[in-house]
Design an enzyme around this catalytic site. Structure first.
Site, PDB file in Angstrom:
ATOM      1  N   GLU A 185      -4.638   7.698  -3.197  1.00 42.91           N
ATOM      2  CA  GLU A 185      -5.125   6.430  -2.652  1.00 42.91           C
ATOM      3  C   GLU A 185      -5.401   5.411  -3.766  1.00 42.91           C
ATOM      4  O   GLU A 185      -5.317   4.206  -3.549  1.00 42.91           O
ATOM      5  CB  GLU A 185      -6.381   6.689  -1.802  1.00 42.91           C
ATOM      6  N   HIS A 217       1.750   4.477  -2.814  1.00 41.82           N
ATOM      7  CA  HIS A 217       1.853   5.926  -2.590  1.00 41.82           C
ATOM      8  C   HIS A 217       3.244   6.418  -3.026  1.00 41.82           C
ATOM      9  O   HIS A 217       3.384   7.455  -3.673  1.00 41.82           O
ATOM     10  CB  HIS A 217       1.676   6.254  -1.100  1.00 41.82           C
ATOM     11  N   HIS A 264       0.835  -1.203   0.000  1.00 39.20           N
ATOM     12  CA  HIS A 264       0.000   0.000   0.000  1.00 39.20           C
ATOM     13  C   HIS A 264       0.874   1.259   0.000  1.00 39.20           C
ATOM     14  O   HIS A 264       0.731   2.133  -0.862  1.00 39.20           O
ATOM     15  CB  HIS A 264      -0.919  -0.014   1.227  1.00 39.20           C
ATOM     16  N   GLU A 265       1.792   1.332   0.951  1.00 42.58           N
ATOM     17  CA  GLU A 265       2.655   2.523   1.039  1.00 42.58           C
ATOM     18  C   GLU A 265       3.569   2.614  -0.180  1.00 42.58           C
ATOM     19  O   GLU A 265       3.909   3.715  -0.625  1.00 42.58           O
ATOM     20  CB  GLU A 265       3.475   2.500   2.340  1.00 42.58           C
TER      21      GLU A 265
HETATM   22 ZN    ZN Z   1      -3.196   5.183   1.754  1.00 42.45          ZN
END
Ligand code: ZN
Length: 504
Positions: A298, A272, A268-269
């Site tokens: 996101e 980003h 997830h990170e």
């Molecule tokens: Zn996030």
């Protein structure tokens, strides 16, 4: 002599300096969350708030307004898609917002939210909503005032949402969310009725932190995270911070009795971070070199975490390596068991621990309550009942206490009204972008299954990352996908995936 050209050059120079100052504060913030000893907290808070004040003073200086005005009337910005036009337009947006809030108001909001945050931490510990209620009341009054100061066309929510998702409106969000809600509730019902349960106990075996870290690092590097221009460290709350070009940092935490947290958290990170690492380096400090919105940000994290990271194709590539690193831990676990375990769907109380299907229902109910709170249709005292009623209606379960209900999120105590919708906007954009990438790239699953992530990353770089704030979020997505924002792609994706797993 002053010309629009010299004004624009001076504006860019000032914006770069302000960003250098802001990114210096971000380094201190990263350090605070990762390595700073506890006793450093007091002076760190002073350091960070001094820098924040300097950033605010420099950005709201009358000179910035003069420079903007000099450029705005000129031919420099006649092409609306040019760097100069986009930088001027977006700087004007932020400048107006920042200068419309009197410093006395900003200080009061900061004072109240700081106290409210402490009250919330205590209230959550004891599940005592009454202790937090007066703070929620104060914050709502302040957020209404903020919306009125910033300006809106009748709906205060728009003014608050705009800070996180530029140009988005409550009406726009509501229309898409409403087309999502009924279908999701129905899908959750069918999954529960199927009688099938994912073998989640597989993920609850002993997973040594060092091995989790090794796998997370390998996966992050493989999908494209540049460790020469970034770091992975440990923090209590995982985050990603793009400091300056060449330095993007992500964090995670390791739970040795649960595999999912760290691995998918890192993906997830990483999503980003790939966005930050893909921004135009030469435009540092300028809007065209900055991420366009939280929703689009996101969409990048959720795409790599879920659409890629929880796909069969990904694990066809990565499960053999995972087995190799974990040794006997995965003995007796078939490929299908693993895939089902990481895609478990079941109603739960905590948003941050929820699966791909139920997650959006958690977000929808928060958006609905926020709108009602701001408009006055709902009073803060009635939040716990309204919350529990919606959880019952959407997820079929009742929170046993407020800590696992309306007190679970940090957002309201910090005054972040209008933030929640960006999570689901991210999921919607992710599904639409992934579908479009599949159309453009051909055998995307084949590429992923062979460990080739460069085509997808290259597509995102070209369609999303390199544009920064040149377009509005909706326009950017429209250009990338050829479609308007809608719930169709996300629903198709979730129905297909759960249909196969749950036989529905
Ligand atoms: Zn996030």
């Amino acid at each position: 002599m002053t010309t629009p050209e010299t004004s624009y050059e001076e504006l860019k120079k000032s914006l770069r300096e302000i960003s250098l100052l802001g990114s210096t504060a971000s380094v201190l913030h990263w350090d605070e969350q990762t390595y700073m000893p506890p006793a450093g907290a007091e002076y760190r808070a002073e350091q960070v708030s001094l820098l924040a004040r300097m950033v605010h003073e420099q950005f709201t200086a009358p000179r910035i307004g003069e420079l903007l005005a000099a450029v705005e009337g000129s031919t420099l910005i006649k092409d609306p898609e040019s760097d100069a036009a986009a930088n001027t337009r977006e700087t004007r947006r932020s400048y107006d917002r920042a200068t419309r809030l009197p410093s006395a108001f900003v200080e009061e909001l900061s004072r109240v939210t700081s106290l409210a945050h402490h009250a919330w931490v205590e209230a959550r510990k004891t599940s005592d909503f009454a202790a937090f209620q007066p703070w929620l009341e104060k914050i709502i009054v302040l957020k209404r005032e903020e919306a009125d100061l910033v300006g809106h066309k009748g709906n205060r929510y728009d003014a608050l949402l705009d800070e996180y998702e530029p140009n988005e409106t409550a009406d726009g969000v509501r229309a898409v969310f409403e087309s999502l809600r009924g279908s999701l509730v129905e899908l959750v019902g069918k999954i529960m009725d199927s009688g099938r349960k994912a073998p989640v106990e597989i993920l609850e075996r002993h997973y040594p932190a060092a091995k989790q870290e090794q796998l997370a690092r390998e996966a992050a590097a493989r999908v494209g995270f540049d460790f020469n221009a970034g770091r992975l460290d440990v923090s209590v709350h995982p985050f990603c911070t793009g400091l300056v070009p060449g330095d993007t940092r992500i964090t995670t935490r390791y739970d040795e009795s649960y595999f999912g947290d760290a691995f998918f958290g890192v993906l997830h990170e990483t999503g980003h971070a790939l966005y930050d690492q893909g921004l135009n380096k030469d435009a540092f400090g300028l809007p065209v070199g900055e991420a366009v919105s939280l929703g689009i940000h996101e969409s990048q994290s959720r795409m790599w975490e879920n659409l890629v990271g929880r796909s069969r194709a990904f694990w066809k590539f990565f499960l053999p390596r995972t087995r190799e690193v974990l040794g006997s831990t995965l003995d007796g676990v078939s490929d299908d068991d693993w895939y089902f375990a990481i895609n478990d769907v079941r109603p739960s109380f905590i948003r941050t621990e929820s699966d791909e299907v139920t997650y959006n229902l958690h977000v929808l109910l928060r958006f609905e309550l926020e709108e009602a709170l701001l408009s006055g249709d709902l009073t803060p005292a009635d939040v716990p009942d309204a919350w529990n009623e919606k959880v019952r209606k959407y997820l079929g379960i009742t929170p046993p206490d407020h800590a696992r209900g309306c007190l679970q999120d940090v957002h309201w105590s910090g005054g972040s009204f209008g933030y929640f919708p960006t999570y689901t906007l991210g999921n919607l954009y992710a599904a639409q972008l992934f579908e479009a990438a599949r159309r453009d790239l051909g055998d995307l699953d084949g590429q992923i299954a062979s460990g080739s992530f460069a085509p997808l990353l290259g597509w995102l770089r070209g369609k999303i990352h390199r544009h920064g704030k040149r377009y509005t979020p909706r326009e950017l997505a429209r250009r990338a996908t050829g479609q308007e924002l809608s719930a169709d792609a996300l629903l198709d994706y979730l129905r297909k995936k759960t249909g196969e797993l749950y036989g529905i």
